[in-house]
Design a protein around this motif. Structure first.
Motif, PDB file in Angstrom:
ATOM      1  N   VAL A 148      -8.716 137.280  56.273  1.00  0.00           N
ATOM      2  CA  VAL A 148      -8.629 137.560  54.834  1.00  0.00           C
ATOM      3  C   VAL A 148      -8.635 136.249  54.041  1.00  0.00           C
ATOM      4  CG1 VAL A 148      -7.164 138.505  53.000  1.00  0.00           C
ATOM      5  CG2 VAL A 148      -7.443 139.750  55.150  1.00  0.00           C
ATOM      6  N   ALA A 149      -7.913 135.259  54.541  1.00  0.00           N
ATOM      7  CA  ALA A 149      -7.861 133.963  53.865  1.00  0.00           C
ATOM      8  C   ALA A 149      -9.243 133.327  53.795  1.00  0.00           C
ATOM      9  CB  ALA A 149      -6.889 133.031  54.580  1.00  0.00           C
ATOM     10  N   ALA A 150     -10.014 133.460  54.872  1.00  0.00           N
ATOM     11  CA  ALA A 150     -11.372 132.905  54.882  1.00  0.00           C
ATOM     12  C   ALA A 150     -12.261 133.619  53.869  1.00  0.00           C
ATOM     13  CB  ALA A 150     -11.976 133.020  56.279  1.00  0.00           C
ATOM     14  N   ILE A 151     -12.124 134.939  53.810  1.00  0.00           N
ATOM     15  CA  ILE A 151     -12.937 135.733  52.881  1.00  0.00           C
ATOM     16  C   ILE A 151     -12.585 135.394  51.434  1.00  0.00           C
ATOM     17  CG2 ILE A 151     -13.384 138.076  52.036  1.00  0.00           C
ATOM     18  CD1 ILE A 151     -13.003 139.019  54.970  1.00  0.00           C
ATOM     19  N   THR A 152     -11.289 135.375  51.119  1.00  0.00           N
ATOM     20  CA  THR A 152     -10.895 135.101  49.736  1.00  0.00           C
ATOM     21  C   THR A 152     -11.236 133.665  49.332  1.00  0.00           C
ATOM     22  OG1 THR A 152      -8.625 134.595  50.452  1.00  0.00           O
ATOM     23  CG2 THR A 152      -9.082 136.844  49.718  1.00  0.00           C
ATOM     24  N   ALA A 153     -11.119 132.728  50.276  1.00  0.00           N
ATOM     25  CA  ALA A 153     -11.489 131.346  49.964  1.00  0.00           C
ATOM     26  C   ALA A 153     -12.980 131.247  49.649  1.00  0.00           C
ATOM     27  CB  ALA A 153     -11.137 130.434  51.136  1.00  0.00           C
ATOM     28  N   PHE A 154     -13.784 131.971  50.417  1.00  0.00           N
ATOM     29  CA  PHE A 154     -15.232 131.964  50.173  1.00  0.00           C
ATOM     30  C   PHE A 154     -15.547 132.550  48.805  1.00  0.00           C
ATOM     31  CE2 PHE A 154     -19.440 133.849  50.215  1.00  0.00           C
ATOM     32  CZ  PHE A 154     -20.214 132.809  50.726  1.00  0.00           C
ATOM     33  N   VAL A 155     -14.944 133.690  48.497  1.00  0.00           N
ATOM     34  CA  VAL A 155     -15.198 134.332  47.205  1.00  0.00           C
ATOM     35  C   VAL A 155     -14.716 133.452  46.059  1.00  0.00           C
ATOM     36  CG1 VAL A 155     -14.638 136.300  45.717  1.00  0.00           C
ATOM     37  CG2 VAL A 155     -15.160 136.663  48.144  1.00  0.00           C
ATOM     38  N   ASP A 156     -13.541 132.868  46.194  1.00  0.00           N
ATOM     39  CA  ASP A 156     -13.000 132.019  45.134  1.00  0.00           C
ATOM     40  C   ASP A 156     -13.913 130.830  44.852  1.00  0.00           C
ATOM     41  OD1 ASP A 156     -10.875 133.729  45.115  1.00  0.00           O
ATOM     42  OD2 ASP A 156      -9.475 132.375  46.101  1.00  0.00           O
ATOM     43  N   HIS A 157     -14.618 130.383  45.885  1.00  0.00           N
ATOM     44  CA  HIS A 157     -15.488 129.214  45.731  1.00  0.00           C
ATOM     45  C   HIS A 157     -16.920 129.602  45.345  1.00  0.00           C
ATOM     46  CE1 HIS A 157     -16.390 124.996  46.269  1.00  0.00           C
ATOM     47  NE2 HIS A 157     -17.399 125.287  47.054  1.00  0.00           N
ATOM     48  N   ASN A 158     -17.320 130.828  45.679  1.00  0.00           N
ATOM     49  CA  ASN A 158     -18.719 131.253  45.463  1.00  0.00           C
ATOM     50  C   ASN A 158     -18.812 132.555  44.668  1.00  0.00           C
ATOM     51  OD1 ASN A 158     -20.251 129.317  47.492  1.00  0.00           O
ATOM     52  ND2 ASN A 158     -18.480 130.104  48.591  1.00  0.00           N
ATOM     53  N   TYR A 159     -17.838 132.802  43.805  1.00  0.00           N
ATOM     54  CA  TYR A 159     -17.743 134.091  43.120  1.00  0.00           C
ATOM     55  C   TYR A 159     -18.999 134.528  42.356  1.00  0.00           C
ATOM     56  CZ  TYR A 159     -16.556 131.001  39.247  1.00  0.00           C
ATOM     57  OH  TYR A 159     -16.581 129.994  38.317  1.00  0.00           O
ATOM     58  N   PRO A 160     -19.822 133.617  41.790  1.00  0.00           N
ATOM     59  CA  PRO A 160     -20.981 134.123  41.041  1.00  0.00           C
ATOM     60  C   PRO A 160     -21.974 134.891  41.913  1.00  0.00           C
ATOM     61  CG  PRO A 160     -20.536 131.845  40.439  1.00  0.00           C
ATOM     62  CD  PRO A 160     -19.708 132.155  41.654  1.00  0.00           C
ATOM     63  N   THR A 161     -22.070 134.536  43.191  1.00  0.00           N
ATOM     64  CA  THR A 161     -23.092 135.134  44.052  1.00  0.00           C
ATOM     65  C   THR A 161     -22.541 135.735  45.345  1.00  0.00           C
ATOM     66  OG1 THR A 161     -23.497 132.966  45.084  1.00  0.00           O
ATOM     67  CG2 THR A 161     -24.890 133.567  43.196  1.00  0.00           C
ATOM     68  N   ALA A 162     -21.224 135.718  45.534  1.00  0.00           N
ATOM     69  CA  ALA A 162     -20.636 136.175  46.800  1.00  0.00           C
ATOM     70  C   ALA A 162     -20.962 137.639  47.080  1.00  0.00           C
ATOM     71  CB  ALA A 162     -19.119 135.984  46.761  1.00  0.00           C
ATOM     72  N   THR A 163     -21.353 137.919  48.335  1.00  0.00           N
ATOM     73  CA  THR A 163     -21.661 139.285  48.753  1.00  0.00           C
ATOM     74  C   THR A 163     -20.913 139.618  50.033  1.00  0.00           C
ATOM     75  OG1 THR A 163     -23.547 138.654  50.144  1.00  0.00           O
ATOM     76  CG2 THR A 163     -23.986 139.071  47.796  1.00  0.00           C
ATOM     77  N   LEU A 164     -20.816 140.903  50.317  1.00  0.00           N
ATOM     78  CA  LEU A 164     -20.170 141.356  51.541  1.00  0.00           C
ATOM     79  C   LEU A 164     -20.927 140.849  52.763  1.00  0.00           C
ATOM     80  CD1 LEU A 164     -17.994 143.089  52.908  1.00  0.00           C
ATOM     81  CD2 LEU A 164     -19.530 145.048  52.687  1.00  0.00           C
ATOM     82  N   GLN A 165     -22.245 140.825  52.682  1.00  0.00           N
ATOM     83  CA  GLN A 165     -23.053 140.350  53.803  1.00  0.00           C
ATOM     84  C   GLN A 165     -22.747 138.889  54.114  1.00  0.00           C
ATOM     85  OE1 GLN A 165     -24.956 142.151  55.829  1.00  0.00           O
ATOM     86  NE2 GLN A 165     -25.295 140.306  57.057  1.00  0.00           N
TER      87      GLN A 165
END
Length: 247
Positions: A148-165
């Motif tokens: 979960v920490a890895a996922i949220t860190a990715f989204v927090d850093h790439n939120y404009p384009t972050a996707t589930l894939q």
């Protein structure tokens, strides 16, 4: 927390490694991000580092040459070499300088967890830390589930384009499983979390800048400003313009 130095001449790779993996969950904190071996050697001559995560192929000084220089100067640091090249010769050269850990780009989430968990155990043992006990005052404060920490860190850093894939590839899991896992662990859908991050970032931009609504819309990943305004009003109860005027 043990000190980790990241060295890679590819800015995007370095940035992703540093910002999209929950390092604290495996006991490390990043103390620096550098672009070549010469910079890293100079840094480590002045600053103690426990582990370096280093690309092999770099300009000015390669990862292999860096490990050689560190060995000759008796600078103690554990090393993880990272490379897009699978040839055994690279690993063989590194092994003669005491390098035991070697990962192939792009490094998988599970590989990073395995390698750095092993390194933490080695460091704990060398420091006389008993298994299960914190190495210092900070290590007992563990973050949420590492995935979960890895996922949220990715989204927090790439939120404009972050996707589930994208996040499913990051943690090396099936997208449907990641979606269900994230909801189970956090109580919120992945898409809703992305939306939350976008809206809170949009509010921050509206409060602290002279950006107009359509500019903020683009910055947080909306192609259509009308969709952004509608989403913002649903989230905050007011339009971006009203929100900005109230602040």
């Amino acid at each position: 927390m043990y000190k980790l130095l990241v060295i890679d001449d590819e800015h995007d790779t370095r940035d992703t490694l540093c910002n999209c993996f929950p390092w604290e969950s495996v006991g490390f904190t990043i103390v620096g991000q550098l672009g070549n071996g010469a910079e890293a050697l100079h840094y480590m001559e002045q600053n103690p580092v426990d582990v370096m995560l280093c690309d092999i192929k770099m300009p000015e000084m390669s990862g292999i040459e860096l490990t050689k220089q560190l060995s000759e100067r008796k600078i103690a640091v554990r090393t993880v070499l990272l490379s897009a090249y699978r040839e055994f010769e690279y690993a063989r050269q590194a092994m003669q300088y005491g390098v035991k850990h070697y990962m192939v780009k792009p490094a998988k989430y599970n590989d990073i967890v395995q390698v750095f968990s092993e390194l933490k155990s080695e460091l704990d043992e060398a420091a006389g830390v008993q298994p299960g006990l914190p190495a210092d005052a900070d290590t007992h404060v563990m973050p949420e589930d590492p995935i979960v920490a890895a996922i949220t860190a990715f989204v927090d850093h790439n939120y404009p384009t972050a996707t589930l894939q994208q996040v499913s590839e990051l943690v090396n899991m099936n997208a449907s499983y990641v979606s269900a896992f994230f909801k189970k662990k956090t109580g919120i859908n992945f898409s809703d979390y992305v939306q939350k991050v976008k809206m809170e970032k949009a509010a921050e931009l509206l409060r602290g800048s002279h950006h107009k609504a359509y500019e903020v819309s683009e910055l947080v990943g909306y192609v259509n400003a009308k969709n952004f305004i509608r989403s913002f009003k649903q989230y905050f109860g007011v339009t971006p313009g009203q929100y900005k005027n109230d602040k």
